[in-house]
Design a protein around this motif. Structure first.
Motif, PDB file in Angstrom:
ATOM      1  N   ASN A 185       0.861  -1.021   0.053  1.00 10.44           N
ATOM      2  CA  ASN A 185       0.318   0.160  -0.307  1.00 10.44           C
ATOM      3  C   ASN A 185       0.984   1.233  -0.113  1.00 10.44           C
ATOM      4  N   PRO A 186       1.238   2.312  -0.788  1.00 15.09           N
ATOM      5  CA  PRO A 186       1.972   2.689  -0.903  1.00 15.09           C
ATOM      6  C   PRO A 186       1.339   4.452   0.015  1.00 15.09           C
ATOM      7  N   LYS A 187       0.851   4.084   0.595  1.00 18.25           N
ATOM      8  CA  LYS A 187      -0.150   5.197   1.084  1.00 18.25           C
ATOM      9  C   LYS A 187       0.516   5.089   2.612  1.00 18.25           C
ATOM     10  N   LEU A 188       1.177   4.217   2.386  1.00 19.63           N
ATOM     11  CA  LEU A 188       1.342   3.732   4.153  1.00 19.63           C
ATOM     12  C   LEU A 188       3.134   3.914   4.180  1.00 19.63           C
ATOM     13  N   LEU A 189       3.679   4.157   2.874  1.00 20.45           N
ATOM     14  CA  LEU A 189       4.780   4.233   2.440  1.00 20.45           C
ATOM     15  C   LEU A 189       5.640   5.615   2.735  1.00 20.45           C
ATOM     16  N   ALA A 190       6.889   5.602   3.552  1.00 22.98           N
ATOM     17  CA  ALA A 190       7.611   6.862   3.441  1.00 22.98           C
ATOM     18  C   ALA A 190       7.977   7.411   2.883  1.00 22.98           C
ATOM     19  N   PRO A 191       7.711   8.942   2.183  1.00 26.68           N
ATOM     20  CA  PRO A 191       8.481   9.091   0.753  1.00 26.68           C
ATOM     21  C   PRO A 191       9.279   8.723  -0.073  1.00 26.68           C
ATOM     22  N   GLU A 192      10.569   8.734   0.910  1.00 30.54           N
ATOM     23  CA  GLU A 192      11.909   8.324   0.181  1.00 30.54           C
ATOM     24  C   GLU A 192      11.477   6.460  -0.597  1.00 30.54           C
ATOM     25  N   GLN A 193      10.796   5.913   0.320  1.00 31.49           N
ATOM     26  CA  GLN A 193      10.360   4.765   0.302  1.00 31.49           C
ATOM     27  C   GLN A 193       9.354   4.629  -0.774  1.00 31.49           C
ATOM     28  N   ARG A 194       8.279   5.780  -1.525  1.00 29.31           N
ATOM     29  CA  ARG A 194       7.819   5.878  -2.518  1.00 29.31           C
ATOM     30  C   ARG A 194       8.543   5.948  -3.412  1.00 29.31           C
ATOM     31  N   ALA A 195       9.622   6.853  -3.337  1.00 29.40           N
ATOM     32  CA  ALA A 195      10.304   7.216  -4.546  1.00 29.40           C
ATOM     33  C   ALA A 195      11.427   5.921  -5.039  1.00 29.40           C
ATOM     34  N   ALA A 196      11.533   5.510  -3.941  1.00 30.23           N
ATOM     35  CA  ALA A 196      12.767   3.576  -4.688  1.00 30.23           C
ATOM     36  C   ALA A 196      11.533   2.842  -4.750  1.00 30.23           C
TER      37      ALA A 196
ATOM     38  N   GLU B 113       7.476   9.359 -19.493  1.00 32.82           N
ATOM     39  CA  GLU B 113       8.471   9.769 -18.548  1.00 32.82           C
ATOM     40  C   GLU B 113       7.947   9.339 -16.869  1.00 32.82           C
ATOM     41  N   PRO B 114       9.159   9.603 -16.266  1.00 34.52           N
ATOM     42  CA  PRO B 114       9.320   8.703 -14.841  1.00 34.52           C
ATOM     43  C   PRO B 114       8.160   9.397 -14.150  1.00 34.52           C
ATOM     44  N   ALA B 115       7.303  11.002 -14.083  1.00 30.83           N
ATOM     45  CA  ALA B 115       6.832  11.604 -13.002  1.00 30.83           C
ATOM     46  C   ALA B 115       5.397  11.544 -14.187  1.00 30.83           C
ATOM     47  N   ALA B 116       5.334  11.228 -14.706  1.00 29.19           N
ATOM     48  CA  ALA B 116       4.076  10.374 -15.150  1.00 29.19           C
ATOM     49  C   ALA B 116       3.992   9.052 -14.756  1.00 29.19           C
ATOM     50  N   PHE B 117       5.139   8.112 -15.259  1.00 26.53           N
ATOM     51  CA  PHE B 117       4.329   6.371 -14.420  1.00 26.53           C
ATOM     52  C   PHE B 117       4.158   6.857 -13.007  1.00 26.53           C
ATOM     53  N   ALA B 118       5.116   7.731 -12.161  1.00 21.88           N
ATOM     54  CA  ALA B 118       4.429   8.015 -11.148  1.00 21.88           C
ATOM     55  C   ALA B 118       2.475   8.143 -10.812  1.00 21.88           C
ATOM     56  N   ARG B 119       2.863   9.313 -10.809  1.00 16.56           N
ATOM     57  CA  ARG B 119       1.439   9.881 -10.838  1.00 16.56           C
ATOM     58  C   ARG B 119       0.418   7.976 -11.756  1.00 16.56           C
ATOM     59  N   TYR B 120       0.882   8.152 -12.900  1.00 17.64           N
ATOM     60  CA  TYR B 120      -0.287   7.219 -12.764  1.00 17.64           C
ATOM     61  C   TYR B 120      -0.107   5.660 -11.785  1.00 17.64           C
ATOM     62  N   VAL B 121       1.239   5.471 -11.109  1.00 17.69           N
ATOM     63  CA  VAL B 121       1.332   4.085 -10.692  1.00 17.69           C
ATOM     64  C   VAL B 121       1.157   3.991  -8.986  1.00 17.69           C
ATOM     65  N   VAL B 122       2.430   4.986  -8.590  1.00 17.71           N
ATOM     66  CA  VAL B 122       2.599   5.159  -7.429  1.00 17.71           C
ATOM     67  C   VAL B 122       2.180   6.063  -5.968  1.00 17.71           C
ATOM     68  N   GLU B 123       2.331   7.435  -7.131  1.00 17.35           N
ATOM     69  CA  GLU B 123       1.133   8.457  -6.457  1.00 17.35           C
ATOM     70  C   GLU B 123      -0.223   8.432  -7.232  1.00 17.35           C
ATOM     71  N   SER B 124      -1.092   7.426  -7.569  1.00 18.36           N
ATOM     72  CA  SER B 124      -2.019   7.858  -7.177  1.00 18.36           C
ATOM     73  C   SER B 124      -2.979   8.223  -6.980  1.00 18.36           C
ATOM     74  N   PRO B 125      -4.137   9.227  -7.576  1.00 15.26           N
ATOM     75  CA  PRO B 125      -4.881   9.792  -6.485  1.00 15.26           C
ATOM     76  C   PRO B 125      -5.562   8.615  -6.378  1.00 15.26           C
ATOM     77  N   ALA B 126      -6.454   7.901  -5.967  1.00 16.21           N
ATOM     78  CA  ALA B 126      -7.196   7.293  -5.944  1.00 16.21           C
ATOM     79  C   ALA B 126      -7.226   6.750  -4.633  1.00 16.21           C
ATOM     80  N   GLU B 127      -8.769   6.678  -4.306  1.00 16.89           N
ATOM     81  CA  GLU B 127      -8.559   6.648  -2.181  1.00 16.89           C
ATOM     82  C   GLU B 127      -8.604   5.589  -1.989  1.00 16.89           C
TER      83      GLU B 127
END
Length: 529
Positions: free
Chosen positions: A43-54, A71-85
């Motif tokens: 669950n990426p929402k439970l990770l610290a910022p540096e853990q999500r980056a890794a 690009e990396p930023a778009a991938f992050a928005r899609y997959v790890v940093e998604s605004p989904a509930e």
């Protein structure tokens, strides 16, 4: 003169003091079947910022081996940093603890027409050697069921913008009620909902008049053989996707929707369950076939498979019965080697059901796809026709049913049936042509279908020792087997085995042993045909 010469075996100027030596490739050491040995859910929402980056960096590295265009930023928005509930990411690792695939599932809670709805979306990717094993479906089933139990009565949809026919084919396998589909037009109300949802996620239309084609940007990395496979695919789901989304190789996505219900999840569970139940049944079936009674019981099925194969369909029933009596039927899971480069070859294989990769091993040990085989494909003919060791590795891309016909049973049939004899040698020639010219700059504009068309314009010559053949300027020569002598102004050249030659002047070819060659027109003639 010869403008170029590409060959696999020995070619040399004829001088009394020069001797030739045939160098055979070393047999590669057997490799273990690639396996996923561990999967973890994060669950990426439970990770610290540096853990999500890794995590993002690690997943993006795998992603880049599978897809292009993000690009990396778009991938992050899609997959790890998604605004989904809700977001769950399943990470797959192999025996070396390296990440070989991922599956990110998101739940977006929206309101449409005053009613709460849940939209499931996902991104997934697996390295090629680990595909076809349904490793992501159990998590999707589990999370979908859990969400629906926690929110009874809420409408739940899966919405995808699929960028590859394999993804659409998987959805149709697990969910019968997928939109759009070939069997029925999408209902106007549902089409409007799909349009609104796709727009709400920021997906722009590719063309104004088609609400289901959207710009995604994810382009699957494919070989020429894979592109040709899907372009010629005869599977209804793959055919429908390619027709509906012809620009998928440019990163266009086909908006696809499934309304999730307990009924649809039950259908998915049954599909997964059947795959699990088949494993012990296949083992029992394999053991049964090894008995005399089992072999007789399976023979009618083998006969039916031979009749369905284009290569054998014309043969009389008595001949098919002879082949069926000698053939064996086997089933294989995805990722299994049917044979490896350098192994002795004793049979022709017919892919009854499923898909497989033909792989060449590069000098650095990496594997390159040279062909993708689908249901009905015959392969392994090189070893059958010449007795040489396997020239490629073939590995299953999905669960497969394979028919093996021993060389000892096939050779008498080849000797007696001219049509089968010619068809199999042309099959052989097509593979040799692919091997010899695919990397040459003057032919890089020709895809596999165009090379097949070109080969069909050629003439196959079966030569006895001392037979002669006059070759004209601008023709191309593909030698398949045997030793031939080429007489030209500069001298005499012997060519042994497979070779590719482009001619700029006429020359005389003389067979020094039994040989098979093909003469093709200049490639320019292909465009005029």
């Amino acid at each position: 003169m010869l403008v170029s010469l590409r060959y696999l075996c020995t070619a040399f100027w004829l001088r009394p003091t020069i001797h030739s030596r045939l160098v055979r490739p070393n047999k590669p050491s057997p490799q273990a079947v690639p396996r996923i040995v561990r999967s973890e859910i994060i669950n990426p929402k439970l990770l610290a910022p540096e853990q999500r980056a890794a995590l993002t960096a690690a997943l993006y590295a795998v992603h880049c081996e599978i897809f292009d265009g993000v690009e990396p930023a778009a991938f992050a928005r899609y997959v790890v940093e998604s605004p989904a509930e809700l977001t769950s990411i399943q990470v797959h690792r192999n025996e070396h603890d390296a990440i070989v695939g991922y599956f990110a599932l998101h739940v977006f809670e929206r309101e449409f027409n005053g009613e709460p709805v849940a939209i499931f979306r996902a991104e997934a990717g697996s390295l090629r050697a680990y595909r076809g094993r349904n490793v992501n479906a159990p998590l999707g089933l589990q999370l979908g069921l859990r969400y629906m139990l926690q929110h009874p009565g809420r409408r739940v949809y899966y919405l995808g913008s699929l960028v590859h026919p394999s993804s659409y084919s998987a959805f149709l396998k697990f969910f019968g009620d997928v939109w759009p589909r070939a069997s029925a037009p999408t209902p106007p109300a549902l089409l409007s909902l799909m349009d609104d949802l796709a727009t709400s996620f920021g997906l722009e239309r590719v063309v104004p008049h088609n609400p289901l084609l959207r710009h995604v940007g994810w382009r699957t990395r494919e070989t020429e053989a894979e592109r040709a496979y899907w372009a010629q695919c005869d599977k209804p789901a793959g055919r429908f996707f390619v027709d509906a989304n012809p620009g998928y190789q440019q990163g266009h996505g086909l908006v696809t929707m499934v309304q999730l219900s307990f009924g649809s999840l039950l259908h998915m569970a049954r599909t997964l369950g059947r795959a699990q139940v088949r494993k012990p049944m296949q083992l029992a079936y394999r053991l049964m076939r090894q008995t005399p009674l089992g072999a007789r019981l399976v023979r009618p099925r083998i006969m039916a498979y031979l009749r369905e194969a284009l290569l054998f369909a014309h043969l009389p029933a008595a001949t098919l019965q002879t082949l069926a009596a000698a053939a064996t039927l086997s089933k294989h899971a995805a990722g299994r080697h049917l044979f490896r480069h350098g192994e002795p070859g004793h049979d022709l294989l017919l892919l009854v059901r499923g898909a497989a990769y033909a792989l060449a091993t590069e000098a650095d040990g990496t594997e390159r796809i040279i062909d993708q085989l689908s249901s009905g494909a015959a392969f392994g003919e090189m070893a059958v026709l010449t007795g040489e060791h396997r020239t490629a590795t073939v590995r299953t891309a999905s669960s497969c049913t394979v028919l093996r016909i021993p060389r000892r049973a096939l050779l008498p049939v080849l000797a007696a049936d001219a049509q089968l004899h010619r068809s199999l040698w042309l099959h052989f020639a097509a593979r040799r042509l692919d091997e010899l010219v695919h990397h040459l700059g003057s032919y890089e504009h020709l895809g596999q279908p165009e090379r097949r068309q070109w080969l069909a314009q050629g003439t196959l010559h079966e030569l006895h020792p001392a037979d002669e053949l006059t070759l004209e300027a601008s023709q191309c020569l593909l030698t398949l087997t045997g030793v031939v002598e080429l007489g030209e102004a500069a001298g005499v050249r012997l060519v042994q085995g497979a070779a590719w030659l482009e001619l700029t002047a006429a020359l005389q070819l003389t067979a020094r042993s039994a040989a098979k060659v093909m003469v093709l027109p200049a490639v320019a003639a292909l465009a005029q045909a």
